[in-house]
Design a protein around this motif. Structure first.
Motif, mmCIF file in Angstrom:
data_model
loop_
_atom_site.group_PDB
_atom_site.id
_atom_site.type_symbol
_atom_site.label_atom_id
_atom_site.label_comp_id
_atom_site.label_asym_id
_atom_site.label_seq_id
_atom_site.Cartn_x
_atom_site.Cartn_y
_atom_site.Cartn_z
ATOM 1 N N THR A 65 93.180 -68.515 -5.368
ATOM 2 C CA THR A 65 92.413 -67.797 -6.379
ATOM 3 C C THR A 65 91.082 -67.356 -5.791
ATOM 4 O OG1 THR A 65 91.653 -69.959 -7.161
ATOM 5 C CG2 THR A 65 93.512 -68.943 -8.334
ATOM 6 N N LYS A 66 90.294 -66.625 -6.587
ATOM 7 C CA LYS A 66 89.033 -66.085 -6.083
ATOM 8 C C LYS A 66 87.941 -66.253 -7.134
ATOM 9 C CE LYS A 66 91.283 -62.648 -3.110
ATOM 10 N NZ LYS A 66 92.653 -63.109 -3.388
ATOM 11 N N ILE A 67 86.755 -66.610 -6.668
ATOM 12 C CA ILE A 67 85.570 -66.746 -7.517
ATOM 13 C C ILE A 67 84.691 -65.511 -7.336
ATOM 14 C CG2 ILE A 67 83.498 -68.133 -7.952
ATOM 15 C CD1 ILE A 67 86.091 -69.521 -8.751
ATOM 16 N N ASN A 68 83.973 -65.119 -8.388
ATOM 17 C CA ASN A 68 83.091 -63.949 -8.294
ATOM 18 C C ASN A 68 82.051 -64.151 -7.200
ATOM 19 O OD1 ASN A 68 80.258 -64.732 -9.658
ATOM 20 N ND2 ASN A 68 81.896 -65.724 -10.832
ATOM 21 N N SER A 69 81.590 -63.061 -6.629
ATOM 22 C CA SER A 69 80.725 -63.109 -5.451
ATOM 23 C C SER A 69 79.401 -63.815 -5.708
ATOM 24 C CB SER A 69 80.462 -61.691 -4.934
ATOM 25 O OG SER A 69 79.845 -60.891 -5.933
ATOM 26 N N ASN A 70 78.935 -63.831 -6.955
ATOM 27 C CA ASN A 70 77.676 -64.509 -7.288
ATOM 28 C C ASN A 70 77.845 -66.013 -7.474
ATOM 29 O OD1 ASN A 70 76.169 -62.098 -7.303
ATOM 30 N ND2 ASN A 70 76.790 -61.672 -9.411
ATOM 31 N N LYS A 71 79.090 -66.461 -7.534
ATOM 32 C CA LYS A 71 79.411 -67.877 -7.755
ATOM 33 C C LYS A 71 78.758 -68.417 -9.034
ATOM 34 C CE LYS A 71 80.362 -69.319 -2.988
ATOM 35 N NZ LYS A 71 80.067 -70.317 -1.934
ATOM 36 N N TYR A 107 84.732 -72.012 -16.156
ATOM 37 C CA TYR A 107 84.911 -73.414 -15.798
ATOM 38 C C TYR A 107 85.023 -74.241 -17.075
ATOM 39 C CZ TYR A 107 84.213 -77.920 -13.437
ATOM 40 O OH TYR A 107 84.374 -79.189 -12.944
ATOM 41 N N LEU A 108 86.043 -75.103 -17.133
ATOM 42 C CA LEU A 108 86.220 -76.008 -18.266
ATOM 43 C C LEU A 108 85.547 -77.336 -17.970
ATOM 44 C CD1 LEU A 108 87.399 -77.190 -20.860
ATOM 45 C CD2 LEU A 108 89.586 -77.492 -19.652
ATOM 46 N N GLN A 109 84.532 -77.679 -18.759
ATOM 47 C CA GLN A 109 83.848 -78.961 -18.597
ATOM 48 C C GLN A 109 84.350 -79.921 -19.675
ATOM 49 O OE1 GLN A 109 79.584 -78.696 -18.312
ATOM 50 N NE2 GLN A 109 79.287 -80.911 -18.194
ATOM 51 N N HIS A 110 84.777 -81.115 -19.256
ATOM 52 C CA HIS A 110 85.397 -82.040 -20.209
ATOM 53 C C HIS A 110 84.579 -83.294 -20.470
ATOM 54 C CE1 HIS A 110 86.566 -83.958 -16.421
ATOM 55 N NE2 HIS A 110 86.847 -85.039 -17.113
ATOM 56 N N ASP A 122 75.147 -78.253 -5.816
ATOM 57 C CA ASP A 122 74.344 -78.783 -4.713
ATOM 58 C C ASP A 122 74.831 -78.332 -3.336
ATOM 59 O OD1 ASP A 122 72.929 -80.112 -6.662
ATOM 60 O OD2 ASP A 122 73.938 -82.047 -6.344
ATOM 61 N N ASN A 123 76.135 -78.123 -3.204
ATOM 62 C CA ASN A 123 76.690 -77.918 -1.869
ATOM 63 C C ASN A 123 77.297 -76.542 -1.615
ATOM 64 O OD1 ASN A 123 76.191 -80.658 -0.919
ATOM 65 N ND2 ASN A 123 77.785 -81.275 -2.352
ATOM 66 N N TYR A 124 77.511 -75.765 -2.679
ATOM 67 C CA TYR A 124 78.193 -74.485 -2.478
ATOM 68 C C TYR A 124 77.503 -73.306 -3.157
ATOM 69 C CZ TYR A 124 81.798 -77.678 -0.893
ATOM 70 O OH TYR A 124 82.485 -78.675 -0.230
ATOM 71 N N GLY A 125 76.322 -73.527 -3.721
ATOM 72 C CA GLY A 125 75.554 -72.430 -4.278
ATOM 73 C C GLY A 125 76.054 -71.886 -5.604
ATOM 74 N N PHE A 126 76.832 -72.679 -6.339
ATOM 75 C CA PHE A 126 77.306 -72.246 -7.651
ATOM 76 C C PHE A 126 76.198 -72.418 -8.694
ATOM 77 C CE2 PHE A 126 81.276 -72.406 -5.575
ATOM 78 C CZ PHE A 126 82.267 -71.889 -6.390
ATOM 79 N N SER A 127 76.269 -71.615 -9.747
ATOM 80 C CA SER A 127 75.420 -71.809 -10.926
ATOM 81 C C SER A 127 76.315 -71.780 -12.156
ATOM 82 C CB SER A 127 74.341 -70.730 -11.024
ATOM 83 O OG SER A 127 74.927 -69.441 -11.160
ATOM 84 N N PHE A 128 75.847 -72.378 -13.237
ATOM 85 C CA PHE A 128 76.649 -72.522 -14.441
ATOM 86 C C PHE A 128 75.836 -72.140 -15.671
ATOM 87 C CE2 PHE A 128 78.488 -75.225 -11.259
ATOM 88 C CZ PHE A 128 79.854 -75.188 -11.483
ATOM 89 N N VAL A 129 76.457 -71.387 -16.563
ATOM 90 C CA VAL A 129 75.846 -71.049 -17.851
ATOM 91 C C VAL A 129 76.895 -71.251 -18.933
ATOM 92 C CG1 VAL A 129 74.210 -69.388 -16.882
ATOM 93 C CG2 VAL A 129 76.472 -68.613 -17.622
ATOM 94 N N ASP A 130 76.454 -71.631 -20.108
ATOM 95 C CA ASP A 130 77.384 -71.845 -21.210
ATOM 96 C C ASP A 130 77.874 -70.512 -21.772
ATOM 97 O OD1 ASP A 130 77.125 -74.560 -20.954
ATOM 98 O OD2 ASP A 130 75.721 -74.800 -22.624
ATOM 99 N N THR A 131 79.079 -70.550 -22.321
ATOM 100 C CA THR A 131 79.626 -69.372 -22.981
ATOM 101 C C THR A 131 80.357 -69.804 -24.241
ATOM 102 O OG1 THR A 131 80.884 -67.332 -22.613
ATOM 103 C CG2 THR A 131 81.867 -69.367 -21.781
ATOM 104 N N THR A 132 80.782 -68.835 -25.031
ATOM 105 C CA THR A 132 81.545 -69.096 -26.245
ATOM 106 C C THR A 132 82.899 -68.408 -26.131
ATOM 107 O OG1 THR A 132 80.767 -67.131 -27.421
ATOM 108 C CG2 THR A 132 79.407 -69.142 -27.591
ATOM 109 N N SER A 301 85.693 -70.008 -1.253
ATOM 110 C CA SER A 301 84.357 -70.202 -1.827
ATOM 111 C C SER A 301 83.679 -71.454 -1.285
ATOM 112 C CB SER A 301 84.459 -70.305 -3.352
ATOM 113 O OG SER A 301 84.909 -69.094 -3.918
ATOM 114 N N TYR A 302 84.433 -72.263 -0.536
ATOM 115 C CA TYR A 302 83.904 -73.553 -0.083
ATOM 116 C C TYR A 302 83.741 -73.633 1.428
ATOM 117 C CZ TYR A 302 85.585 -74.335 -4.792
ATOM 118 O OH TYR A 302 85.832 -74.207 -6.136
ATOM 119 N N GLY A 303 83.920 -72.506 2.108
ATOM 120 C CA GLY A 303 83.700 -72.491 3.545
ATOM 121 C C GLY A 303 84.775 -73.235 4.303
ATOM 122 N N GLU A 304 84.450 -73.635 5.510
ATOM 123 C CA GLU A 304 85.414 -74.320 6.361
ATOM 124 C C GLU A 304 85.683 -75.732 5.854
ATOM 125 O OE1 GLU A 304 87.126 -73.105 9.012
ATOM 126 O OE2 GLU A 304 86.268 -71.180 8.372
#
Length: 556
Positions: A65-71, A107-110, A122-132, A301-304
């Motif tokens: 699969t693929k993640i958007n370029s902004n992560k 992303y599903l947070q449980h 912390d390790n891959y430069g992702f950011s997270f925002v809530d959605t509805t 998205s996670y490099g080598e």
């Protein structure tokens, strides 16, 4: 594997015979069931460029699969005041899957403290925002369609809806939510109520991707694997084991590509179902409670991959007369969902405070494709005494004795690639017993130094027997921490042979993670006498290779 009720050997044989007789011969080649590549997913036809054994380093069985370029991932939740109910989670995880084909956004947070959210930040430069869900539906409508496939969850129709959704780009909607999605601007595309899984398969099989199957209970695992299955346009089904269902199941297995994965879990009984799927040439990826596979399978998205074994075979260790050598390893590491959920951080397993001895952990090398960030996490948080082995019976769970020969040839070539990239050199083989052809097939793998056989009572039915092929030993577990008394096991080990030229001076010990944990291993080791030395699985295999006659020895 998971603890389920066991059927009798006779029941297994009858069911296995029935499913093979109901379908076409498993050796018959067709466009869908041969060992060539498909447009999506695995390509198990590419051998190494220099003509050596195995497939290329980048070989994979799995949809990437693929993640958007902004992560940046938009978070929807299954806990707390913002929790979506189970039917809304189906819609949300379906939308997650659609986008993940080219531009993953969700992303599903449980739970509140999600270790993987922290890790990705912390390790891959992702950011997270809530959605509805309203926002998700609007985004989906703008980028895909405004159609839905209607199903009734109370009638078990979810698998049909998920299957159809993947190939039509319609969102799967339970009847209880039809008014809601209509208010969001969606209109009916297909009414799948009353359609059985077999009806669905017969009507749409030419549109599904046959490089994997999703075997999921529609009544208990609504959001799990929905994202990845829809992303891959895979067929969802849940055979219940009845005679009519076995006929249907045979059709599905024969249609699916040989030597390909089944995601999810077993519908009837573990030995029965694994034996059936193995005979039909597919291996199981235990994953029925896996969330966010579409996120974790975006390996680029996670490099080598930086996973490797923290401790290598210490060649300075030589077998000494008067000593007894043991290696200890956890079984069931093939279980992908436990790596997604518990094993890496749990105080019972890898999160435990370690003792001062070498410990073996079994892990599924398919995580290099399905959870590269998780494999990296395991490596980054390793203990100096941790050692990893491949489980079971390689990159996927199957019984090699009944795996079709051509499929087993492909499987071992695929395993060669996975061992190479994950620095694993010992494999646990779970089967009904040893088989010389199987051992020969595994022994061809250049990256493999030997194997540990799991069969019989609590995986220790082989009582430490050893089998040889290509000068490599395949040693049966001799002891098992499986609902066991550590004092009894320690007393036995302390009394075992110290003649290092005999296989009796070497004991492989299994830790069964569903009934005992790492603290039981610590307790066991504390009761071993000074002449008992704990080594890694790789050292164990080497010591046997160097000192024991290369002749099969069956211990009864």
């Amino acid at each position: 594997m998971k603890k389920l009720k066991r059927l009798s050997i006779l029941s297994i044989a009858l069911m296995s015979t029935l499913i093979v007789s109901c379908g076409e011969d498993i050796s018959t080649s067709s466009t869908n069931d041969d060992l060539t590549s498909s447009d999506t997913g695995s390509d198990n036809s590419n051998t190494t460029s220099d003509g050596s054994f195995g497939y290329e380093d980048d070989f994979s069985y799995y949809l990437e699969t693929k993640i958007n370029s902004n992560k940046q991932l938009k978070v929807f939740k299954s806990f707390g005041s913002d929790a979506l109910d189970k039917n809304k989670l189906v819609i949300a995880t379906a939308i997650q899957g659609f986008f993940s084909r080219e531009n993953g956004q969700y992303y599903l947070q449980h739970q509140e403290n999600d270790e993987w959210v922290n890790d990705l930040k912390d390790n891959y430069g992702f950011s997270f925002v809530d959605t509805t869900l309203d926002e998700m539906l609007s985004n989906f409508k703008e980028n895909f369609t405004s159609k839905y496939v209607l199903y009734d969850a109370t009638e078990g129709g979810l698998n049909v809806a998920r299957s159809i959704a993947g190939i039509t780009d319609f969102i799967p909607v339970d009847v209880s939510l039809e008014s809601y999605v209509q208010s969001q601007g969606f209109t009916l595309g297909i009414d799948a109520r009353g359609m059985s899984e077999e009806d669905c398969f017969d009507a749409y099989k030419d549109q599904f991707n046959n490089t994997a199957l999703i075997q999921q209970n529609p009544n208990t695992t609504q959001e799990f694997l929905t994202d990845y299955g829809i992303a891959g346009k895979f067929f969802f089904f849940w055979p219940d084991g009845g005679t009519d269902d076995l006929v249907f199941r045979s059709k599905v297995h024969n249609w699916a590509k040989k030597d390909s994965p089944i995601f999810g879990w077993v519908p009837v009984d573990e030995p029965t179902d694994i034996n059936i799927s193995s005979q039909m040439g597919q291996f199981m990826i235990a994953s029925d409670w896996s969330r966010n596979m579409s996120v974790f399978a975006a390996k680029n998205s996670y490099g080598e991959l930086r996973f490797n074994n923290p401790i290598k075979d210490d060649k300075s260790i030589k077998a000494e007369q008067g000593k007894h050598y043991v290696t200890i390893m956890m079984s069931d590491g093939d279980n992908i969902q436990t790596w997604y959920n518990t094993f890496p951080t749990s105080e019972l397993y890898l999160g435990a405070e370690r003792g001062d001895f070498k410990m073996g952990w079994s892990i599924n090398p398919s995580l290099s494709d399905l959870g590269r960030n998780i494999m990296n996490y395991v490596y980054d948080n390793r203990d100096e005494n941790d050692f990893y082995v491949c489980s079971v019976s390689g990159h996927g769970y199957m019984n090699p004795r009944v795996y079709p020969e051509e499929a087993l040839d492909s499987f071992t070539k695929g395993l060669s690639s996975y061992l190479r990239r994950t620095d694993l050199s010992v494999v646990q083989i779970l089967d009904s017993g040893p088989d010389k052809n199987v051992i020969e097939m595994y022994s061809r793998i250049p990256e493999l130094n030997g194997g540990i056989y799991c069969y019989g009572d609590k995986y220790a039915g082989g009582r430490g027997s050893v089998y040889w092929a290509n000068e490599k030993p395949f040693v049966a577990f001799r002891e098992s921490l499986w609902d066991a008394d550590t004092s009894v096991i320690a007393n036995r080990i302390n009394s075992y042979s110290t003649d290092i030229t005999s296989i009796q001076a070497y004991t492989a010990i299994n830790l069964h993670p569903w009934s005992m944990d790492y603290s039981d291993v610590v307790d066991l080791v504390s009761k071993l006498d000074e002449h008992v030395e704990v080594v890694t699985a790789d050292e164990f295999i080497r010591l046997i290779t160097e000192n024991v006659e290369h002749k099969d020895q069956i211990i009864v």
